[in-house]
Scaffold this active site. Structure first.
Site, short mmCIF file in Angstrom:
data_model
loop_
_atom_site.label_atom_id
_atom_site.label_comp_id
_atom_site.label_asym_id
_atom_site.label_seq_id
_atom_site.Cartn_x
_atom_site.Cartn_y
_atom_site.Cartn_z
N GLY A 8 0.87 -1.31 -0.16
CA GLY A 8 0.02 -0.03 0.08
C GLY A 8 0.78 1.23 -0.14
N LEU A 10 1.37 3.58 -2.25
CA LEU A 10 1.01 4.99 -2.74
C LEU A 10 -0.08 5.35 -2.01
CD1 LEU A 10 1.50 3.34 -6.40
CD2 LEU A 10 3.22 4.81 -5.22
N GLY A 11 -0.42 4.90 -1.01
CA GLY A 11 -1.63 5.21 -0.13
C GLY A 11 -1.27 6.50 0.81
N GLN A 12 -2.13 7.03 1.53
CA GLN A 12 -2.02 8.19 2.49
C GLN A 12 -0.59 7.97 3.45
OE1 GLN A 12 -4.63 9.00 5.44
NE2 GLN A 12 -4.19 11.28 5.68
N ILE A 35 -0.78 -1.91 -5.64
CA ILE A 35 -1.89 -2.68 -6.25
C ILE A 35 -1.93 -2.14 -7.61
CG2 ILE A 35 -3.81 -1.49 -5.78
CD1 ILE A 35 -5.28 -4.66 -5.65
N ARG A 36 -1.59 -0.90 -7.84
CA ARG A 36 -1.53 -0.44 -9.30
C ARG A 36 -0.86 0.71 -9.31
NH1 ARG A 36 -6.63 1.04 -7.19
NH2 ARG A 36 -7.51 -1.01 -7.82
N TYR A 142 -14.51 -2.85 8.44
CA TYR A 142 -13.25 -2.07 8.48
C TYR A 142 -12.72 -2.41 10.18
CZ TYR A 142 -9.75 1.52 8.88
OH TYR A 142 -8.44 2.32 9.09
N LYS A 146 -9.70 -5.14 11.66
CA LYS A 146 -8.82 -4.61 12.40
C LYS A 146 -8.79 -5.40 13.66
CE LYS A 146 -7.35 -1.05 10.00
NZ LYS A 146 -6.12 -1.06 9.13
N1 SER Z 1 -9.14 7.23 9.23
C1 SER Z 1 -9.62 5.74 9.12
C2 SER Z 1 -11.12 6.22 8.41
O1 SER Z 1 -11.51 6.83 8.45
C3 SER Z 1 -9.86 5.40 10.39
O2 SER Z 1 -8.62 4.53 10.84
O3 SER Z 1 -11.50 5.17 8.05
#
Ligand code: SER
Length: 318
Positions: A8, A10-12, A35-36, A142, A146
Site C-alpha cells: 500500500g 502509494l496510499g496516504q 496494487i496499481r 473495517y 482490524k
Molecule cells: N482514518 C480511518 C477512516 O476514517 C480510520 O482509521 O476510515
C-alpha cells in the site's frame, strides 16, 4: 538491517512512510509496492516499486523471496466508509491480505507492522480516555477486520515467535497523498477547500469529537514502535496512539485564526456520521508512552499552521 517491504506504498501513509524509511535505511533497502501504479514522486522515483495485490498469497511470497525481505510494513487496506459500500471486498483485502502477509512472514521469519485503528472500537467501548485494554465490538467491516488482525498478529507472535507490532492509529491528517473513503477524511479535505474557496461543507456534525494525528507524528510512531526494545513491549500489536482530539467546529476555528474569512457549514452524511459516532472521542495512549516512549510533536495549532502552509504550496497558492 535486511530489506523492507511496504505494501500500500502509494496510499496516504505509505507515500510518506516509504521516503522516511529510505532516508533511515537507504533507498536500496526499501521496496515499495502497490496494487496499481501511479506516480507519487518520492515513492516512485526514490527506489524500487513492485505491483502487488495482497489478496494473492503467491504474489506476496514471490516479492518477499525476490528481494529477501526481512520486515513488512503492511499498509494496503480499504478505509472505513468505502468498506461499508463493499464489505466483502473490504474483508478480503483488509483481513485476507493481512492473513496472507502473516503466512509469508512466518515462513520467512519477517517482522511485521500492522496498522490498527480507532475503528477497532465500537459503541460499547468507553468513549473518553478509551483504555488500552477494553471492549472491542466494532460495527463496521473495517473495524471487524482490524480487531481480528490485532488478534491474529498477537497469535503469530505467541504461537510462532513472529515479531509482529502495531498501533491503533487515529484519523491521519496529511498533504502528500489524499486519503480515500475514510470517516476522518474531512480533516484533510477542509484544508484544500479552505485555501481554494475559503469555505467547506463538512460531512460530520460540528460536535463530532475524534482522535487525530499529523502524518509526521504517525510516521515517527510507526518507525519507533518497530525499533523499540522487544523486551519492553507487552501490547505488541495494538498500541493506542493519539496526538490531539478535536471536533470539526474546533478545527474550523483553528483555520479561521489564519484565514479569518473561512466559513464552514454542515451537510451530514448519515453513514459516516454513524461510523464516527461509534468511535472513541479520545484514547488513553499511556501504554505507548510507557512501553516505547511515544510522544507526539504536533497539536491542533501546530498541525493547522503546517498543513495550511504545505497545502498552499502544493496548490500554488503562495
Ligand atoms: N482514518 C480511518 C477512516 O476514517 C480510520 O482509521 O476510515
Amino acid at each position: 538491517m535486511g530489506k523492507i517491504l511496504v505494501t500500500g506504498a502509494l496510499g496516504q501513509i505509505g507515500s510518506e512512510l516509504v521516503p522516511a524509511l529510505r532516508e533511515r535505511h537507504g533507498g536500496a533497502a526499501v521496496i515499495a509496492s502497490g496494487i496499481r501504479y501511479r506516480s507519487v514522486g518520492a515513492v516512485t522515483e526514490g527506489g524500487t516499486i513492485e505491483l502487488l495485490d495482497c489478496t494473492k498469497l503467491d504474489d506476496i511470497r514471490a516479492v518477499v523471496e525476490k528481494h529477501d525481505i526481512e520486515t513488512i510494513y503492511h499498509m494496503a487496506a480499504m478505509l472505513s466508509a468505502i468498506g461499508e459500500d463493499k464489505p466483502e471486498e473490504a474483508w478480503e483485502l483488509n483481513f485476507g491480505g493481512f492473513a496472507n502477509v502473516l503466512k509469508v512472514a512466518r515462513r520467512r521469519d519477517c517482522a511485521v507492522f500492522f496498522p490498527s485503528s480507532i475503528g477497532a472500537f465500537g459503541p460499547s467501548t468507553p468513549r473518553l480516555n478509551t483504555p488500552q485494554d477494553t471492549v472491542q465490538r466494532p460495527t463496521t467491516i473495517y473495524g471487524v477486520a482490524k480487531v481480528v488482525g490485532e488478534l491474529l498478529a498477537d497469535y503469530y507472535a505467541a504461537r510462532f515467535g513472529l515479531d509482529t507490532r502495531g498501533l491503533r492509529l487515529p484519523g491521519l491528517i496529511s498533504y502528500v497523498a489524499l486519503p480515500g473513503g475514510g470517516t476522518t477524511d474531512y480533516a484533510v479535505e477542509i484544508f484544500y477547500q479552505a485555501i481554494r474557496e475559503q469555505r467547506f461543507s463538512c460531512f460530520l456534525r460540528a460536535d463530532t469529537r475524534l482522535d487525530m494525528m499529523y502524518m509526521p507524528d504517525a510516521v515517527a510512531a510507526i518507525m519507533q514502535v518497530m525499533e523499540a526494545d522487544a523486551g519492553r513491549l507487552s501490547h505488541r500489536n495494538a498500541f493506542n496512539v493519539s496526538a490531539m482530539s478535536f471536533t470539526p467546529a474546533e478545527l474550523a476555528a483553528a483555520i479561521q485564526r489564519h484565514i479569518p474569512d473561512f466559513a464552514i457549514d454542515y451537510e451530514v452524511d448519515p453513514l459516516r456520521q454513524a461510523i464516527a459516532d461509534s468511535w472513541p472521542d479520545a484514547m488513553d495512549d499511556s501504554a505507548a508512552r510507557a512501553e516505547w516512549g511515544w510522544q507526539p510533536r504536533y497539536d491542533l495549532a501546530a498541525m493547522t499552521e503546517d498543513m495550511l502552509e504545505k497545502v498552499a504550496a502544493k496548490l500554488g497558492a503562495t
